[in-house]
Design an enzyme around this catalytic site. Structure first.
Site, PDB file in Angstrom:
ATOM      1  N   HIS A 169     154.415  12.697  42.330  1.00  0.00           N
ATOM      2  CA  HIS A 169     154.995  11.487  42.907  1.00  0.00           C
ATOM      3  C   HIS A 169     154.646  11.370  44.392  1.00  0.00           C
ATOM      4  CE1 HIS A 169     157.210   9.778  39.638  1.00  0.00           C
ATOM      5  NE2 HIS A 169     157.939  10.856  39.422  1.00  0.00           N
ATOM      6  N   CYS A 225     151.188   7.782  43.906  1.00  0.00           N
ATOM      7  CA  CYS A 225     151.418   6.424  44.393  1.00  0.00           C
ATOM      8  C   CYS A 225     151.344   6.381  45.916  1.00  0.00           C
ATOM      9  CB  CYS A 225     152.785   5.925  43.941  1.00  0.00           C
ATOM     10  SG  CYS A 225     152.992   5.839  42.157  1.00  0.00           S
TER      11      CYS A 225
END
EC number: 3.4.22.-
Length: 378
Positions: A169, A225
């Site tokens: 993440h 991301c």
């Protein structure tokens, strides 16, 4: 040509480098130097792009000038990647957490296999952090990640080839030092981020980029991301090979359109906020990029492929019967199929693999002006 001046050291207060046999790779013998092609133009922005049937030229070994925007006395050095090899591979599925991922641990297994079988990285010269392991030192906690990053760059010498891969993440946090054009720093999330917090791009740059000597290669793959500037590298390249500049004109049109829309809806407060936001962004955009260039350049050879732009998310994919990160999969696949690509060809190959399947656009960035038509080596 005279040697480049030493890069000014800047102190930081991070955990000490890892100690003990677990983080102590054995010496790696230098590989024989491959035959050198003729050196391209020192800056090389307009050197002809090699066709697929033509081997791109290898990086020149003389010191190179930064040119406009960087301190005038700085020079950088491409790496021949013939020295020692070390790799840090981090894959976090966040097992048992609400935001669990599926493909990140698989990414690490696939990338480590590729490095070992195709790129002469030895298993004993790799540190692998994944959240399915039992050894506490192998869990990708914030402290373990920071310590492993310091291990990666410790005692690096010219022509060494270092490699970092992160799959997990990522996110954004408000920028506190004014070096980001969009006002946000990129961050990665360790497995214990809920208690230990995230790791900011400024911090990773200070640990892994700032200490490197001229001629040391660090190749970074960030499959997360908002990873476009995860190492805060100031030179970003498009698929045409040109250096990207902030497109304030385009952003102006978008923001002023929003302001007009607010006015048409009778939202005068919204119109005022949008207009003020645009003019503030226009005023700081150039200065933020100049600050990044002046403070984040490096005489080392640092190259990063990231999974998406700063404003985009990165996707999991399902390939060959297992979950994987889209960038990690595309990076390995394209190099396995065509190992001798230029930087520009590799960026376009990766994007071509993802085009039509995902909205994310992988990015190429560097710590110095990059001749994207040179052979990609690592």
């Amino acid at each position: 040509m005279c040697s480049p001046p030493p890069y000014p050291p800047q102190g930081h207060h991070y955990p000490p480098s890892p100690h003990g046999s677990y983080y102590s790779p054995t010496p790696y013998g230098a590989a024989p130097s491959p035959p050198q092609s003729s050196s391209p133009h020192p800056r090389g922005y307009h050197s002809p792009s090699p066709s697929w049937g033509q081997l791109p030229p290898r990086p020149p070994q003389e010191a190179q000038s930064f040119g406009g925007g960087a301190p005038s006395n700085y020079r950088f050095q491409y790496s021949a990647c013939t020295g020692r090899r070390k790799a840090l591979l981090i894959g976090i599925n966040y097992i048992g957490q609400p935001n669990q991922l599926r493909g990140c641990i698989n990414d690490v297994a696939n990338v480590s296999r590729y490095l070992n079988e195709r790129c002469r990285y030895r298993r004993e010269d790799m540190v692998i952090l994944t959240d399915d392991q039992e050894n506490p030192l192998s869990i990708p906690t914030k402290n373990n990640i920071l310590r492993a990053m310091q291990w990666l760059v410790k005692d690096a010498q010219p022509n060494d080839s270092l490699f970092i891969h992160f799959s997990g993440h990522g996110g954004r946090t408000p920028d506190l030092d004014g070096d980001e054009e969009d006002g946000y720093d990129d961050v990665i999330y360790p497995v214990d981020y809920r208690t230990a917090g995230h790791i900011v791009d400024d911090e990773m740059h200070a640990i892994m980029v700032r200490p490197l000597r001229p001629g040391v290669r660090l190749t970074a793959i960030f499959d997360s991301c908002h990873s476009g500037t995860a190492l805060d590298l100031p030179y970003v390249y498009s698929t045409q090979g040109v250096l990207k500049e902030p497109n304030l004109a385009k952003e102006a049109a978008m923001d002023l359109f929003s302001a007009i829309s607010s006015y048409g809806q009778g939202d005068l407060t919204g119109m005022a906020k949008t207009a003020i936001g645009f003019f503030k962004k226009a005023a700081i955009g150039d200065s933020a990029r100049q600050r990044t260039v002046m403070t984040k350049t490096s005489p080392a050879d640092v190259v990063m492929f990231s999974g998406s732009k700063d404003t985009q998310t990165s996707a999991d994919t399902f390939q060959d019967g297992e979950a994987r990160g889209a960038l990690s999969w595309a990076f390995v696949k394209t190099l396995q199929e065509r190992p001798h690509q230029s930087y520009l060809q590799l960026l376009n190959s990766i994007r071509a693999e993802l085009e039509g399947k995902y909205t994310q656009k992988p990015q190429l960035s560097c710590s110095h002006p990059l001749d994207v038509n040179l052979l990609f080596v690592m």
